[in-house]
Design a protein around this motif. Structure first.
Motif, PDB file in Angstrom:
ATOM      1  N   THR A 265     -10.586  -2.110  -4.032  1.00  0.00           N
ATOM      2  CA  THR A 265     -10.275  -1.487  -2.741  1.00  0.00           C
ATOM      3  C   THR A 265      -8.771  -1.463  -2.474  1.00  0.00           C
ATOM      4  O   THR A 265      -8.336  -1.370  -1.326  1.00  0.00           O
ATOM      5  N   THR A 266      -7.983  -1.563  -3.537  1.00  0.00           N
ATOM      6  CA  THR A 266      -6.515  -1.407  -3.494  1.00  0.00           C
ATOM      7  C   THR A 266      -5.885  -2.276  -2.402  1.00  0.00           C
ATOM      8  O   THR A 266      -6.009  -3.490  -2.450  1.00  0.00           O
ATOM      9  N   ALA A 267      -5.235  -1.696  -1.402  1.00  0.00           N
ATOM     10  CA  ALA A 267      -4.532  -2.501  -0.395  1.00  0.00           C
ATOM     11  C   ALA A 267      -5.473  -3.355   0.437  1.00  0.00           C
ATOM     12  O   ALA A 267      -5.043  -4.312   1.084  1.00  0.00           O
ATOM     13  N   ALA A 268      -6.752  -3.028   0.429  1.00  0.00           N
ATOM     14  CA  ALA A 268      -7.726  -3.794   1.213  1.00  0.00           C
ATOM     15  C   ALA A 268      -8.290  -4.974   0.440  1.00  0.00           C
ATOM     16  O   ALA A 268      -8.927  -5.858   1.036  1.00  0.00           O
ATOM     17  N   SER A 269      -8.086  -5.023  -0.871  1.00  0.00           N
ATOM     18  CA  SER A 269      -8.825  -6.000  -1.676  1.00  0.00           C
ATOM     19  C   SER A 269      -8.460  -7.438  -1.353  1.00  0.00           C
ATOM     20  O   SER A 269      -9.343  -8.291  -1.220  1.00  0.00           O
ATOM     21  N   ILE A 270      -7.180  -7.748  -1.209  1.00  0.00           N
ATOM     22  CA  ILE A 270      -6.788  -9.131  -0.918  1.00  0.00           C
ATOM     23  C   ILE A 270      -7.223  -9.565   0.483  1.00  0.00           C
ATOM     24  O   ILE A 270      -7.793 -10.649   0.636  1.00  0.00           O
ATOM     25  N   PRO A 271      -6.993  -8.773   1.542  1.00  0.00           N
ATOM     26  CA  PRO A 271      -7.465  -9.242   2.851  1.00  0.00           C
ATOM     27  C   PRO A 271      -8.982  -9.350   2.946  1.00  0.00           C
ATOM     28  O   PRO A 271      -9.495 -10.238   3.643  1.00  0.00           O
ATOM     29  N   ILE A 272      -9.715  -8.473   2.252  1.00  0.00           N
ATOM     30  CA  ILE A 272     -11.177  -8.611   2.240  1.00  0.00           C
ATOM     31  C   ILE A 272     -11.567  -9.911   1.541  1.00  0.00           C
ATOM     32  O   ILE A 272     -12.386 -10.688   2.042  1.00  0.00           O
ATOM     33  N   ALA A 273     -10.978 -10.166   0.371  1.00  0.00           N
ATOM     34  CA  ALA A 273     -11.312 -11.379  -0.381  1.00  0.00           C
ATOM     35  C   ALA A 273     -10.867 -12.636   0.362  1.00  0.00           C
ATOM     36  O   ALA A 273     -11.594 -13.649   0.372  1.00  0.00           O
TER      37      ALA A 273
ATOM     38  N   ALA B 229       4.801   0.646  15.068  1.00  0.00           N
ATOM     39  CA  ALA B 229       3.812   0.708  13.993  1.00  0.00           C
ATOM     40  C   ALA B 229       4.521   1.124  12.715  1.00  0.00           C
ATOM     41  O   ALA B 229       5.288   2.086  12.710  1.00  0.00           O
ATOM     42  N   LEU B 230       4.248   0.401  11.663  1.00  0.00           N
ATOM     43  CA  LEU B 230       4.936   0.596  10.392  1.00  0.00           C
ATOM     44  C   LEU B 230       3.912   0.777   9.286  1.00  0.00           C
ATOM     45  O   LEU B 230       2.944   0.020   9.208  1.00  0.00           O
ATOM     46  N   ASP B 231       4.103   1.782   8.437  1.00  0.00           N
ATOM     47  CA  ASP B 231       3.180   2.019   7.326  1.00  0.00           C
ATOM     48  C   ASP B 231       3.833   1.658   5.999  1.00  0.00           C
ATOM     49  O   ASP B 231       5.009   1.961   5.766  1.00  0.00           O
ATOM     50  N   VAL B 232       3.048   1.004   5.142  1.00  0.00           N
ATOM     51  CA  VAL B 232       3.528   0.541   3.840  1.00  0.00           C
ATOM     52  C   VAL B 232       2.757   1.257   2.747  1.00  0.00           C
ATOM     53  O   VAL B 232       1.532   1.277   2.754  1.00  0.00           O
ATOM     54  N   ARG B 233       3.480   1.865   1.797  1.00  0.00           N
ATOM     55  CA  ARG B 233       2.857   2.613   0.707  1.00  0.00           C
ATOM     56  C   ARG B 233       3.165   1.923  -0.618  1.00  0.00           C
ATOM     57  O   ARG B 233       3.989   2.394  -1.390  1.00  0.00           O
ATOM     58  N   ASN B 234       2.521   0.804  -0.861  1.00  0.00           N
ATOM     59  CA  ASN B 234       2.713   0.095  -2.127  1.00  0.00           C
ATOM     60  C   ASN B 234       1.399  -0.167  -2.848  1.00  0.00           C
ATOM     61  O   ASN B 234       1.282  -1.121  -3.607  1.00  0.00           O
ATOM     62  N   GLN B 235       0.406   0.699  -2.551  1.00  0.00           N
ATOM     63  CA  GLN B 235      -0.836   0.747  -3.286  1.00  0.00           C
ATOM     64  C   GLN B 235      -1.460  -0.645  -3.452  1.00  0.00           C
ATOM     65  O   GLN B 235      -1.651  -1.345  -2.496  1.00  0.00           O
ATOM     66  N   CYS B 236      -1.746  -1.052  -4.669  1.00  0.00           N
ATOM     67  CA  CYS B 236      -2.469  -2.309  -4.901  1.00  0.00           C
ATOM     68  C   CYS B 236      -1.702  -3.532  -4.400  1.00  0.00           C
ATOM     69  O   CYS B 236      -2.310  -4.542  -4.049  1.00  0.00           O
ATOM     70  N   SER B 237      -0.385  -3.450  -4.367  1.00  0.00           N
ATOM     71  CA  SER B 237       0.437  -4.547  -3.848  1.00  0.00           C
ATOM     72  C   SER B 237       0.685  -4.409  -2.350  1.00  0.00           C
ATOM     73  O   SER B 237       1.411  -5.211  -1.764  1.00  0.00           O
ATOM     74  N   GLY B 238       0.081  -3.404  -1.738  1.00  0.00           N
ATOM     75  CA  GLY B 238       0.421  -3.046  -0.366  1.00  0.00           C
ATOM     76  C   GLY B 238       0.237  -4.151   0.647  1.00  0.00           C
ATOM     77  O   GLY B 238       1.088  -4.343   1.519  1.00  0.00           O
TER      78      GLY B 238
ATOM     79  N   ASN C  55       3.558 -12.031  17.342  1.00  0.00           N
ATOM     80  CA  ASN C  55       2.234 -11.748  16.779  1.00  0.00           C
ATOM     81  C   ASN C  55       2.242 -10.371  16.119  1.00  0.00           C
ATOM     82  O   ASN C  55       2.600  -9.379  16.760  1.00  0.00           O
ATOM     83  N   ILE C  56       1.836 -10.320  14.862  1.00  0.00           N
ATOM     84  CA  ILE C  56       1.858  -9.070  14.114  1.00  0.00           C
ATOM     85  C   ILE C  56       0.491  -8.852  13.475  1.00  0.00           C
ATOM     86  O   ILE C  56      -0.084  -9.766  12.866  1.00  0.00           O
ATOM     87  N   LEU C  57      -0.023  -7.648  13.614  1.00  0.00           N
ATOM     88  CA  LEU C  57      -1.288  -7.257  13.015  1.00  0.00           C
ATOM     89  C   LEU C  57      -1.018  -6.564  11.680  1.00  0.00           C
ATOM     90  O   LEU C  57      -0.314  -5.551  11.638  1.00  0.00           O
ATOM     91  N   VAL C  58      -1.557  -7.113  10.595  1.00  0.00           N
ATOM     92  CA  VAL C  58      -1.361  -6.563   9.253  1.00  0.00           C
ATOM     93  C   VAL C  58      -2.709  -6.090   8.735  1.00  0.00           C
ATOM     94  O   VAL C  58      -3.681  -6.854   8.725  1.00  0.00           O
ATOM     95  N   ILE C  59      -2.766  -4.842   8.288  1.00  0.00           N
ATOM     96  CA  ILE C  59      -4.028  -4.230   7.859  1.00  0.00           C
ATOM     97  C   ILE C  59      -3.862  -3.604   6.479  1.00  0.00           C
ATOM     98  O   ILE C  59      -2.836  -2.993   6.180  1.00  0.00           O
ATOM     99  N   GLY C  60      -4.881  -3.766   5.648  1.00  0.00           N
ATOM    100  CA  GLY C  60      -4.988  -3.015   4.395  1.00  0.00           C
ATOM    101  C   GLY C  60      -6.315  -2.275   4.412  1.00  0.00           C
ATOM    102  O   GLY C  60      -7.363  -2.890   4.636  1.00  0.00           O
ATOM    103  N   SER C  61      -6.297  -0.969   4.218  1.00  0.00           N
ATOM    104  CA  SER C  61      -7.532  -0.188   4.304  1.00  0.00           C
ATOM    105  C   SER C  61      -7.463   0.990   3.345  1.00  0.00           C
ATOM    106  O   SER C  61      -6.396   1.583   3.170  1.00  0.00           O
ATOM    107  N   GLU C  62      -8.611   1.314   2.730  1.00  0.00           N
ATOM    108  CA  GLU C  62      -8.641   2.414   1.765  1.00  0.00           C
ATOM    109  C   GLU C  62      -9.940   3.205   1.841  1.00  0.00           C
ATOM    110  O   GLU C  62     -11.039   2.625   1.919  1.00  0.00           O
TER     111      GLU C  62
END
Length: 335
Positions: free
Chosen positions: A293-301, A108-117, A136-143
């Motif tokens: 929603t910062t890191a979540a905005s692109i995957p939500i959209a 499990a890897l965490d990325v801290r790049n805020q809006c570009s995360g 297979n890789i699971l990529v998540i953005g959540s705020e």
């Protein structure tokens, strides 16, 4: 070399809707003031007492993405989690997702790049798949922004912008060279680090010092944003990184079928849309109802656009983000 294809998408937002009029009850602002400057009409905030956290929302979005990808949780080789608002200072949310999914063990890897995360996280996952290391890789953005905002008139310039939510994507290995993630492009300019930041608490500036050194009108544990500077840089960097991605793949602006920008401010997205001469059908914005929603905005959209059949097979999809760091990034995808 393998390609990374998005095989499943999912999103989750809290049920609690907070309108501009709701905010006007607790701070000096108005629906007209907020919409004129940001385009936002409402956002979602985690309700007090809810089970939702950054990790829990990410888990809920991931469940949807896994189901749509028709992939068993035990087939996930890696979890990449992007957020600026983790449940804990440490460990990161990635390991929480591994536990929530009841996967016996996986990296499990965490990325801290805020809006570009999310785009950064997508790029990391893409490289692992391209090299053949993972399938297979699971990529998540959540705020979870609402838990750390200054919900007073003092903090309104920032607090009216942000909402809570999560989005997830499953990336899977493909041998089809003509579809999938064609390329990703990442940049940063750290001299602007403090122009959009939350300075403390941190190991540099811990809680006792914050309490001792700061009057109540200067509290560094709330986000700070130099709005004009951020806007000025965003419109330039968005344009640059999109052109960079298109040129890398011998594509032009006319080849864009769907552009999904980070939902920072509707005025930024509209500026880029007008500059690139894209129609409303070629751009998906949802900041009006979810806020930033910062890191979540692109995957939500992206999930929402796909759910609404706005993304079709063989479409050229462009993702682009700009935010704190300053960092900015793009991804060019052949659907």
């Amino acid at each position: 070399m393998y390609r990374s294809q998005i095989s499943g998408l999912g999103k989750y937002v809290p049920e609690n809707v907070v309108t501009n009029d709701d905010l006007a009850q607790i701070m000096e602002t108005s629906d007209e003031w907020i919409q004129e400057r940001t385009g936002i009409k409402e956002r979602r905030h985690i309700k007090k007492g809810s089970e939702d956290t950054t990790a829990v929302m990410g888990f809920k979005a991931a469940q949807v993405a896994l189901e749509r990808a028709n992939i068993d949780k035990n087939d996930i080789d890696l979890i990449v989690f992007a957020t600026l608002s983790p449940d804990y200072y440490f460990p990161g949310c990635g390991v929480q997702i591994q536990d929530m999914l009841n996967i016996s063990t996986c990296p499990a890897l965490d990325v801290r790049n805020q809006c570009s995360g999310f785009v950064y996280a997508l790029s990391v996952a893409d490289q692992y798949i391209k090299t053949g290391m993972y399938e297979n890789i699971l990529v998540i953005g959540s705020e979870n922004h609402s838990g750390g905002l200054d919900m007073t008139t003092r903090g309104r310039n920032v607090s009216v912008l942000f909402g809570d939510g999560a989005g997830a994507a499953v990336l899977s290995r493909s041998k089809d060279k003509h579809t999938g993630i064609l390329s990703t492009h990442l940049h940063s300019e750290g001299k602007f680090a403090e122009e959009l930041s939350l300075i403390g608490p941190s190991t540099k500036y811990w809680v006792p010092e914050i309490i001792k050194d700061n009057p109540q009108d200067n509290i560094p544990y709330y986000p700070y944003m130099n709005g004009q500077l951020v806007f000025k840089n965003a419109v330039v960097r968005f344009s640059e990184v999109i052109h960079e991605g298109l040129a890398h793949n011998d594509l032009s602006l006319e080849d864009i079928d769907m552009f999904i920008p980070h939902q920072a401010n509707l005025r930024i997205a509209q500026f880029i849309q007008k500059k690139f001469k894209l129609s409303n059908d070629q751009v998906h914005n949802n900041i009006q109802k979810y806020g930033n929603t910062t890191a979540a905005s692109i995957p939500i959209a992206l999930t929402e656009a796909w759910e609404n059949n706005k993304v079709q097979k063989n479409d050229t999809v462009v993702l682009a983000a700009f935010g704190s760091g300053f960092t900015w990034a793009s991804a060019i995808i052949k659907w």
